[in-house]
Motif scaffolding. Structure first.
Motif, PDB file in Angstrom:
ATOM      1  N   GLN A  79     -13.322 -29.942 -21.314  1.00  0.00           N
ATOM      2  CA  GLN A  79     -11.921 -30.511 -20.735  1.00  0.00           C
ATOM      3  C   GLN A  79     -11.092 -29.228 -21.228  1.00  0.00           C
ATOM      4  OE1 GLN A  79     -11.297 -34.845 -21.350  1.00  0.00           O
ATOM      5  NE2 GLN A  79     -12.520 -35.429 -20.191  1.00  0.00           N
ATOM      6  N   ALA A  91       0.155 -31.823 -17.747  1.00  0.00           N
ATOM      7  CA  ALA A  91      -1.300 -32.594 -18.124  1.00  0.00           C
ATOM      8  C   ALA A  91      -2.002 -33.358 -19.144  1.00  0.00           C
ATOM      9  CB  ALA A  91      -2.015 -31.799 -16.798  1.00  0.00           C
ATOM     10  N   LEU A 147      -8.291 -32.207 -18.563  1.00  0.00           N
ATOM     11  CA  LEU A 147      -8.770 -32.057 -16.913  1.00  0.00           C
ATOM     12  C   LEU A 147     -10.484 -32.051 -17.369  1.00  0.00           C
ATOM     13  CD1 LEU A 147      -6.009 -30.739 -15.291  1.00  0.00           C
ATOM     14  CD2 LEU A 147      -6.246 -33.203 -15.812  1.00  0.00           C
ATOM     15  N   SER A 148     -11.186 -33.149 -16.626  1.00  0.00           N
ATOM     16  CA  SER A 148     -12.423 -32.773 -15.983  1.00  0.00           C
ATOM     17  C   SER A 148     -12.848 -31.112 -14.717  1.00  0.00           C
ATOM     18  CB  SER A 148     -12.996 -33.642 -14.965  1.00  0.00           C
ATOM     19  OG  SER A 148     -12.206 -33.667 -14.539  1.00  0.00           O
ATOM     20  N   GLU A 199     -13.396 -31.080 -12.446  1.00  0.00           N
ATOM     21  CA  GLU A 199     -13.510 -31.505 -11.169  1.00  0.00           C
ATOM     22  C   GLU A 199     -11.630 -31.339 -10.807  1.00  0.00           C
ATOM     23  OE1 GLU A 199     -15.582 -33.047 -12.523  1.00  0.00           O
ATOM     24  OE2 GLU A 199     -16.549 -32.184 -12.412  1.00  0.00           O
ATOM     25  N   ASP A 200     -10.834 -31.966 -11.968  1.00  0.00           N
ATOM     26  CA  ASP A 200      -9.416 -32.255 -12.080  1.00  0.00           C
ATOM     27  C   ASP A 200      -8.829 -31.016 -11.751  1.00  0.00           C
ATOM     28  OD1 ASP A 200      -9.811 -35.007 -10.696  1.00  0.00           O
ATOM     29  OD2 ASP A 200      -9.379 -35.485 -12.945  1.00  0.00           O
ATOM     30  N   ALA A 201      -9.275 -29.424 -12.840  1.00  0.00           N
ATOM     31  CA  ALA A 201      -9.093 -28.379 -12.625  1.00  0.00           C
ATOM     32  C   ALA A 201      -9.019 -28.234 -11.393  1.00  0.00           C
ATOM     33  CB  ALA A 201      -9.268 -28.261 -13.975  1.00  0.00           C
ATOM     34  N   GLU A 202     -10.246 -28.177 -10.995  1.00  0.00           N
ATOM     35  CA  GLU A 202     -10.070 -26.978 -10.009  1.00  0.00           C
ATOM     36  C   GLU A 202      -9.475 -27.714  -8.419  1.00  0.00           C
ATOM     37  OE1 GLU A 202     -14.204 -27.196  -8.842  1.00  0.00           O
ATOM     38  OE2 GLU A 202     -14.988 -25.957 -10.946  1.00  0.00           O
ATOM     39  N   ALA A 203      -9.349 -29.189  -8.283  1.00  0.00           N
ATOM     40  CA  ALA A 203      -7.536 -29.257  -7.247  1.00  0.00           C
ATOM     41  C   ALA A 203      -6.804 -28.875  -8.206  1.00  0.00           C
ATOM     42  CB  ALA A 203      -7.754 -31.038  -8.064  1.00  0.00           C
ATOM     43  N   LEU A 204      -5.968 -28.940  -9.094  1.00  0.00           N
ATOM     44  CA  LEU A 204      -4.935 -28.750  -9.837  1.00  0.00           C
ATOM     45  C   LEU A 204      -4.515 -26.374  -9.566  1.00  0.00           C
ATOM     46  CD1 LEU A 204      -2.468 -28.488 -11.028  1.00  0.00           C
ATOM     47  CD2 LEU A 204      -3.328 -27.697 -13.483  1.00  0.00           C
TER      48      LEU A 204
END
Ligand code: C2E
Ligand code: CA
Ligand code: CA
Ligand code: CA
Length: 280
Positions: free
Chosen positions: A42, A262, A265-266, A268-273
């Protein structure tokens, strides 16, 4: 269980036996986990305290065990270190996080950095994997200074020739070094100058007490100004409130990390950020 109370010796040895069995089981599971690819990373954001913008991630290992569930690193890293499995685990962490960094840098065209925890065991006894690390690093074509290794302060206590040689080798290859959990060990301040270090990470326990009183504030302020005099950047970890962030920012603390900004993050969540930041 009945025979347990028969005499003290018997009780203790039974207990010790159970502990060593549990430990052995965990060691076997760790070995299996490497084969089954049960480890993943993560990424917790580290932000510039002046702008609140994401500048780097700290990679944090996670273990998804088929029956134990999600095992926290504090529960298995020490066992991995004792059994020597830390060498394979550390190799996974290093390579995986570099691949991720290279991918994100090009995908989101950001000047992103990555911070990686390295066990003092690996530093004190460099293993076969580490011989290949620099080649691996250069293949990713990352700029100097975009990768840092986090080492805990207590490594300085066992500060050997080999550790300082390692730190120099990292430096040669453009890898920065961060002193983790700063303030919790037996800091010998002279080490800060003697070893090549780029960042200190003020331990969460100091940040937690920040709003308590003048003493706690003074201590943090002193650490930050000392670090700056030594040309080190300061990262404060475990920031959970805006009050803490504001105090640290007023002391000139460079970077911050914690649940306020934060959680880890996974991918996916890191990429969204990253996607949301690159729009600005
Ligand atoms: P650490 O290097 O000091 O990592 C920071 C820990 O604090 C992480 O716990 C993180 O999730 C947690 N944290 C972050 N922000 C906050 C906050 O605002 N409040 C609170 N209460 N906690 C916060 P985690 O991921 O469980 O890791 C624990 C320790 O395990 C790490 O401490 C590090 O020493 C070790 N570790 C984690 N990943 C690795 C790894 O890949 N390799 C090695 N060798 N050790 C690792
Ligand atoms: Ca760390
Ligand atoms: Ca830390
Ligand atoms: Ca820690």
């Amino acid at each position: 269980a009945k025979s347990k109370g028969r005499n003290r010796w018997c009780f203790f040895s039974f207990d010790l036996h159970q502990k060593s069995v549990a430990r052995q089981n965990l060691t076997n599971d760790l070995r299996q986990a490497l084969l089954n690819k049960e480890f993943f990373l993560q990424y917790q954001p580290i932000v510039d305290l002046k702008t609140n913008r994401l500048v780097k991630f700290e990679a944090l290992i996670r273990w998804q065990h088929p029956t134990r569930g999600l095992v926290p690193p504090d529960a298995f890293i020490p066992v991995a270190e004792e059994s020597g499995l830390i060498s394979d685990i550390g190799d996974f962490v290093f390579k995986q996080s570099l691949l991720q960094l290279a991918k994100w840098r090009s995908q989101f065209s950001v000047d992103l950095m990555m911070s990686i925890n390295i066990s003092p065991y690996q530093l004190a006894a460099p293993d076969l994997h580490m011989v290949g690390w620099f080649d691996f690093l250069h293949k990713q074509d990352l700029p100097r200074g975009s990768v840092s290794l986090e080492i805990t302060e207590n490594i300085l206590m066992h500060h050997t020739e080999i550790v300082s040689e390692q730190l120099l080798a990292f430096r040669d290859h453009g890898i920065n070094v961060a002193l983790d959990d700063f303030g919790t060990g037996y800091s010998a301040l002279s080490y800060l100058n003697r070893l090549d270090i780029d960042y200190i990470k003020i331990d969460r326990s100091f940040v937690k007490d920040l709003a308590d009183g003048a003493m706690e504030k003074d201590l943090c302020e002193a650490i930050i100004s000392m670090a700056h005099k030594l040309n080190l950047k300061v990262i404060a970890e475990g920031i959970e409130t805006t009050e803490q962030a504001n105090i640290l920012q007023s002391f000139g603390c460079d970077l911050g990390q914690g649940y306020l900004f934060a959680k880890p993050l996974s991918v996916e969540d890191a990429e969204a950020l990253l996607a949301s930041q690159s729009i600005n």
